[in-house]
Scaffold this active site. Structure first.
Site, PDB file in Angstrom:
ATOM      1  N   GLU A  51       0.834  -1.207   0.000  1.00  0.00           N
ATOM      2  CA  GLU A  51       0.000   0.000   0.000  1.00  0.00           C
ATOM      3  C   GLU A  51       0.870   1.259   0.000  1.00  0.00           C
ATOM      4  O   GLU A  51       1.835   1.356   0.765  1.00  0.00           O
ATOM      5  CB  GLU A  51      -0.884  -0.031   1.252  1.00  0.00           C
ATOM      6  CG  GLU A  51      -2.313   0.301   1.004  1.00  0.00           C
ATOM      7  CD  GLU A  51      -3.044  -0.690   0.105  1.00  0.00           C
ATOM      8  OE1 GLU A  51      -3.134  -0.433  -1.117  1.00  0.00           O
ATOM      9  OE2 GLU A  51      -3.533  -1.706   0.607  1.00  0.00           O
ATOM     10  N   ASP A  91      -4.172   0.528  -9.368  1.00  0.00           N
ATOM     11  CA  ASP A  91      -5.572   0.109  -9.504  1.00  0.00           C
ATOM     12  C   ASP A  91      -5.921  -0.201 -10.960  1.00  0.00           C
ATOM     13  O   ASP A  91      -6.568  -1.208 -11.258  1.00  0.00           O
ATOM     14  CB  ASP A  91      -6.494   1.194  -8.949  1.00  0.00           C
ATOM     15  CG  ASP A  91      -6.204   1.496  -7.488  1.00  0.00           C
ATOM     16  OD1 ASP A  91      -5.488   0.695  -6.849  1.00  0.00           O
ATOM     17  OD2 ASP A  91      -6.672   2.525  -6.993  1.00  0.00           O
TER      18      ASP A  91
HETATM   19  C1  GAF Z   1      -5.304   4.248  -4.091  1.00  0.00           C
HETATM   20  C2  GAF Z   1      -4.514   4.705  -5.298  1.00  0.00           C
HETATM   21  F1  GAF Z   1      -5.344   4.904  -6.363  1.00  0.00           F
HETATM   22  C3  GAF Z   1      -3.437   3.691  -5.688  1.00  0.00           C
HETATM   23  O1  GAF Z   1      -2.665   4.213  -6.731  1.00  0.00           O
HETATM   24  C4  GAF Z   1      -2.574   3.338  -4.482  1.00  0.00           C
HETATM   25  O2  GAF Z   1      -1.663   4.369  -4.202  1.00  0.00           O
HETATM   26  C5  GAF Z   1      -3.444   3.011  -3.264  1.00  0.00           C
HETATM   27  O3  GAF Z   1      -4.412   4.009  -3.013  1.00  0.00           O
HETATM   28  C6  GAF Z   1      -2.606   2.831  -2.033  1.00  0.00           C
HETATM   29  O4  GAF Z   1      -1.810   1.722  -2.152  1.00  0.00           O
HETATM   30  O5  GAF Z   1      -6.038   3.096  -4.382  1.00  0.00           O
END
Ligand code: GAF
Length: 385
Positions: free
Chosen positions: A35, A176
């Site tokens: 994350e 994502d």
């Molecule tokens: C959100 C963001 F869209 C992703 O790019 C990522 O940074 C995530 O938070 C955290 O891991 O979903």
């Protein structure tokens, strides 16, 4: 799935008075681990889930794009030649932002026909399951096909990210859209966010008698404002002080030196990213060697790091994770960008109902709103269907 395809087709015809030429769909995602590592050029391990967004697409004879959906009353219309991020607002910024962002990756839209788009989704909004990436990925794949642009899926993921960064205004990474476009049934997507190389890692959950439970706390969040951008800035600050272009170049062995150079808050943000990258690598190795049953402690450690070092959890997420683990989950962590949204718990199928009841009861005892708990399975990425 056939239901929302039918809804997309029916909704399209009702909104626009003609039949669509095709349907494209893309899934939301759950991040198993990794994350806030994506925008630090690190590692992530998400999976595409069995909740999808469907876009019905119909060609027009002029140069107008119209978008409508079952979650908004209005039909929004714009000429292809007027498409700039500045004129896009609200939910239409996701699909129309994608149309604009294609031009940033070499697509020549000067002679393509206009389109009607109708969007339907069963990915919960604001739950941290990437409903926005599901829209972007379905639309990116659909436009790439109908306009015959020939962009590959990695590039389409970057198109979706660009739409989100510039048209929507959320400074998010590439995870994502990559999960949504590159996911596969029963696999997680191991993505190196520096090289954009991916490997599919088998999960084998059903064979092992396991399930992935999502606990949607109902606490809504937005990454276009506040905490997400602040965390990203802290990471960039930390890298700059360390003389690096990104935190990817730091390892756990560098943390003592980072502790000497950085203020306490920046150090803890950096420590989360560095240890989380290592946890992704460890999770991939453990999944391959010993299977999903053995990754519980890595999930738990990831949650602690987000709670204590990165400080992106909220009491509802902490309660969901603690209760699930106490009630017998193999491991649990919040998933996604944080500040609300969902947690995931890896559970034995035999323990599923007990854990769901325990979480419901705990939320009741704390006078939190009732969470929505449901099992997700790793599913196919975006497709024409
Ligand atoms: C959100 C963001 F869209 C992703 O790019 C990522 O940074 C995530 O938070 C955290 O891991 O979903």
């Amino acid at each position: 799935m056939s239901d929302i395809r039918d809804d997309a087709r029916t909704g399209f015809t009702a909104a626009f008075g003609h039949e669509p030429d095709g349907l494209w769909s893309a899934p939301g995602r759950v991040n198993l681990i990794g994350e806030h590592t994506d925008y630090n050029e690190g590692f992530v391990l998400p999976l595409a889930i069995d909740r999808r967004t469907v876009v019905a697409v119909g060609l027009r004879e002029d140069r107008v794009i119209r978008v409508a959906s079952d979650f908004a009353d209005e039909v929004v219309e714009i000429g292809l030649d007027e498409l700039t991020p500045e004129v896009l607002t609200g939910w239409p910024a996701y699909p129309l932002g994608v149309a604009w962002a294609l031009t940033e990756f070499g697509a020549d839209l000067s002679a393509v026909p206009g389109l009607d788009l109708f969007i339907v989704s069963d990915v919960p909004v604001g739950a941290g399951l990437s409903s926005s990436a599901a829209i972007e990925s379905a639309v990116a794949l659909g436009l790439n096909d109908v306009w015959q642009l020939g962009l590959d899926r990695r590039t389409l993921a970057r198109v979706g990210q660009r739409a989100e960064n510039v048209a929507v205004g959320a400074p998010t990474g590439i995870m994502d859209q990559s999960a949504s476009l590159l996911g596969a049934a029963d696999h997680a997507v191991f993505l190196d966010c520096r090289t954009l190389e991916t490997e599919l890692v088998p999960l084998g959950l059903a064979e092992a008698g396991l399930a992935l439970l999502v606990i949607d706390t109902g606490v809504k969040h937005s990454h276009a404002t506040g905490g997400y951008g602040e965390r990203r800035e802290a990471c960039e600050r930390g890298a700059a002080v360390m003389g690096l272009s990104s935190l990817r170049d730091l390892t756990v062995d560098d943390l003592a030196r980072a502790g000497d150079l950085l203020d306490d808050v920046t150090f803890r943000r950096v420590r989360h990213v560095v240890t989380e990258n290592q946890r992704v690598l460890d999770t991939v190795a453990v999944l391959r060697a010993d299977g999903a049953e053995a990754i519980g402690e890595l999930l738990d450690a990831s949650h602690r790091s987000m709670r204590d070092d990165f400080e992106i959890s909220v009491p509802e997420l902490d309660l969901a994770v603690e209760t699930a683990v106490q009630a017998g989950a193999i491991g649990a962590r919040m998933t996604g960008g944080g500040f609300g949204g969902a947690a995931i718990a890896l559970v034995r199928i035999d323990d599923l109902s007990r854990i769901q009841v325990a979480v419901d009861n705990a939320f009741g005892e704390h006078a939190f709103g009732q969470p929505d708990t449901f099992v997700v399975t790793a599913s196919e990425g975006a497709a024409r269907n």
